[in-house]
Write an enzyme that holds these catalytic residues in place. Structure first.
Site, PDB file in Angstrom:
ATOM      1  N   LYS A   1       1.046  -1.124  -0.013  1.00  0.00           N
ATOM      2  CA  LYS A   1      -0.028  -0.047  -0.071  1.00  0.00           C
ATOM      3  C   LYS A   1       0.877   1.410   0.092  1.00  0.00           C
ATOM      4  CE  LYS A   1      -1.388   2.128   3.472  1.00  0.00           C
ATOM      5  NZ  LYS A   1      -1.904   2.387   4.723  1.00  0.00           N
ATOM      6  N   SER A   2       1.736   1.262   0.827  1.00  0.00           N
ATOM      7  CA  SER A   2       2.741   2.254   0.973  1.00  0.00           C
ATOM      8  C   SER A   2       3.466   2.754  -0.346  1.00  0.00           C
ATOM      9  CB  SER A   2       3.850   2.174   1.943  1.00  0.00           C
ATOM     10  OG  SER A   2       3.259   2.094   3.273  1.00  0.00           O
TER      11      SER A   2
ATOM     12  N   ARG B   1       2.300   6.072  -2.823  1.00  0.00           N
ATOM     13  CA  ARG B   1       3.296   7.014  -3.223  1.00  0.00           C
ATOM     14  C   ARG B   1       3.601   7.152  -4.756  1.00  0.00           C
ATOM     15  NH1 ARG B   1       4.168   5.593   1.843  1.00  0.00           N
ATOM     16  NH2 ARG B   1       5.312   6.873   3.226  1.00  0.00           N
TER      17      ARG B   1
ATOM     18  N   GLN C   1       3.833  10.863   7.736  1.00  0.00           N
ATOM     19  CA  GLN C   1       3.081  11.308   6.549  1.00  0.00           C
ATOM     20  C   GLN C   1       3.278  12.523   6.652  1.00  0.00           C
ATOM     21  OE1 GLN C   1      -0.622   9.335   7.088  1.00  0.00           O
ATOM     22  NE2 GLN C   1       0.007   7.134   6.727  1.00  0.00           N
TER      23      GLN C   1
ATOM     24  N   GLU D   1       3.344   0.243  12.935  1.00  0.00           N
ATOM     25  CA  GLU D   1       2.423  -0.185  12.273  1.00  0.00           C
ATOM     26  C   GLU D   1       2.348  -1.816  12.742  1.00  0.00           C
ATOM     27  OE1 GLU D   1       4.135  -0.952   7.795  1.00  0.00           O
ATOM     28  OE2 GLU D   1       4.277   1.022   8.793  1.00  0.00           O
TER      29      GLU D   1
ATOM     30  N   ARG E   1      -5.658  -3.236  11.080  1.00  0.00           N
ATOM     31  CA  ARG E   1      -4.584  -3.888  11.872  1.00  0.00           C
ATOM     32  C   ARG E   1      -5.110  -4.640  13.256  1.00  0.00           C
ATOM     33  NH1 ARG E   1      -0.875  -3.710   8.380  1.00  0.00           N
ATOM     34  NH2 ARG E   1      -0.135  -1.667   7.295  1.00  0.00           N
TER      35      ARG E   1
END
Length: 422
Positions: free
Chosen positions: A24-25, A29, A166, A308, A380
């Site tokens: 996802k990260s 980006r 972020q 995370e 999570r």
């Protein structure tokens, strides 16, 4: 109606190979950089989840063409950014923090909003920084409005990014398109999740941006073009951790194919964490294989850079005889939910002994019983409940569908893993 999902109990050691979707990260980006690039870009094997679909739609609302390729890729064609537009953030921190700088480069009025819970997430650091750099913004939290003029002056700006990395990444990703670039200085407590900033810097450089991060807490991005690119998205290593944790918790063996030899993903830290808890961990050309011990060992660890992973590690700690301490994660109180309070509440409801500290959790393993595990609309937390359910009969996870935020069909993948073990 919120879905109640009976977490499957492992009948024995979990033994499976689990392929996980893209990061996802990296996907989000890459979408932002592609939207600001000089020409069309291709994202191969991107993650398709709620957060990444929200990012694609947000950029599409500003005029960027994000189209499906024949091979499952995303083809991104930049254009003149414009409003009026409405951006739906959901509960995605990357959308609410990465897209406002892009919107400031558009022409027109862009309104941002999201889930009710998202309205509690801190955004003033980002929005005030954009104002200092020349943006016209009304509001300090969702909903807020950006009134773009097609350009942003940029220049020097000082922020306190101790609540979220972020804020740094969001400003850096668009900085090459600012007229003066940006010189970003962080002042405050240490920035959490620094690997995510390293990821941002690495991806900017790969797209041709001039980034200087040699000085601690300072990032300088020169104004200049962003090259179009063709990129293969790595598997999401953080999303892989629940499956690897299943091996650790049950004394089984799980392999995740395609684990990169070199990566900026924070999830790579799970290798050393599981070793400390007694697991055998090996990366080969095939992937990463974790074999769990007969009994998990408690752990004392600073998770500041990899916060995370805290729900996964906390759940394993609750199954590891002895006393564990998780430190350096005070910033988790501002994530999708207050993750420290959520973990304390849910583990203690099932018989655990968890205390909050100033910056983390103290976890004393106790015999646990079944019951409803609330997810707090946090993906999570939901996967943590699934891990616990492997060893504790009767765990029912509330709102398992929240895992769609980053893992499409997590329940199906979890069930398939257990079926492979039979």
């Amino acid at each position: 109606m919120t879905q109640l999902w009976p977490a499957p109990v492992a009948s024995g050691a979990v033994r499976a190979t689990v392929s996980v979707p893209g990061s996802k990260s990296i996907t989000n980006r890459a979408l932002v950089l592609a939207a600001l690039a000089e020409g069309p870009s291709t994202l191969r094997a991107p993650l398709r989840s709620r957060d990444t679909e929200l990012m694609a739609r947000a950029l599409g609302a500003l005029g960027v063409a994000v189209q499906d390729g024949p091979d499952g890729s995303w083809q991104v064609t930049p254009t003149s950014l414009h409003g009026p537009a409405e951006v739906e953030c959901g509960l995605a921190g990357t959308v609410m923090r990465f897209v406002p700088p892009v919107a400031a480069l558009a022409v027109g009025r862009i309104v941002f909003d999201g889930d009710a819970q998202a309205r509690q997430r801190p955004l003033d650091t980002m929005l005030n920084a954009l104002r200092e750099l020349g943006a016209d913004i009304d509001g300090n939290a969702l909903p807020f409005e950006v009134r773009g003029t097609g350009k942003l002056a940029g220049g020097p700006v000082t922020i306190d990014a101790s609540a979220s990395s972020q804020f740094v990444s969001g400003l850096l990703l668009s900085a090459p398109r600012f007229e003066q670039g940006v010189t970003l200085l962080h002042q405050g407590k240490p920035v959490p999740s620094l690997p995510h900033i390293d990821m941002t810097v690495s991806m900017l450089r790969a797209a041709g941006a001039d980034v200087d991060d040699a000085e601690p807490n300072t990032w300088r991005v020169a104004a200049g073009p962003i090259r179009a690119f063709d990129v293969e998205i790595e598997p999401d290593l953080s999303n892989a951790t629940p499956f690897l944790a299943a091996a650790a918790a049950t004394g089984g063996t799980v392999t995740v194919p395609g684990w990169p030899a070199q990566t900026t993903q924070a999830g790579d830290a799970i290798r050393e964490i599981l070793r400390q808890m007694g697991a055998e961990v090996q990366r080969t050309a095939r992937g990463l294989t974790v074999t769990g011990p007969d009994e998990l060992a408690p752990i004392d660890i600073d998770l500041h850079d990899v916060g995370e992973l805290t729900p996964t590690v906390a759940t394993l700690a609750a199954l590891a005889p002895g006393r564990s301490q998780l430190r350096g994660v005070a910033h988790l109180r501002g994530h999708e939910t207050d993750r420290l309070a959520a973990l304390q509440n849910e583990l203690n409801k099932l018989g655990g002994a968890v205390e909050q500290t100033e910056d983390g959790l103290l976890i004393e393993a106790r015999p646990l019983t079944g019951g409803t595990w609330h997810s707090y609309a946090d993906h999570r937390m939901a996967t943590a409940g699934a891990i616990l359910g492997l060893k504790v009969p009767g765990v029912v996870v509330e709102d398992i569908a929240t895992t769609n935020k980053t893992i499409p069909d997590f329940p199906g993948m979890w069930t398939a893993m257990l079926e492979d073990s039979m």
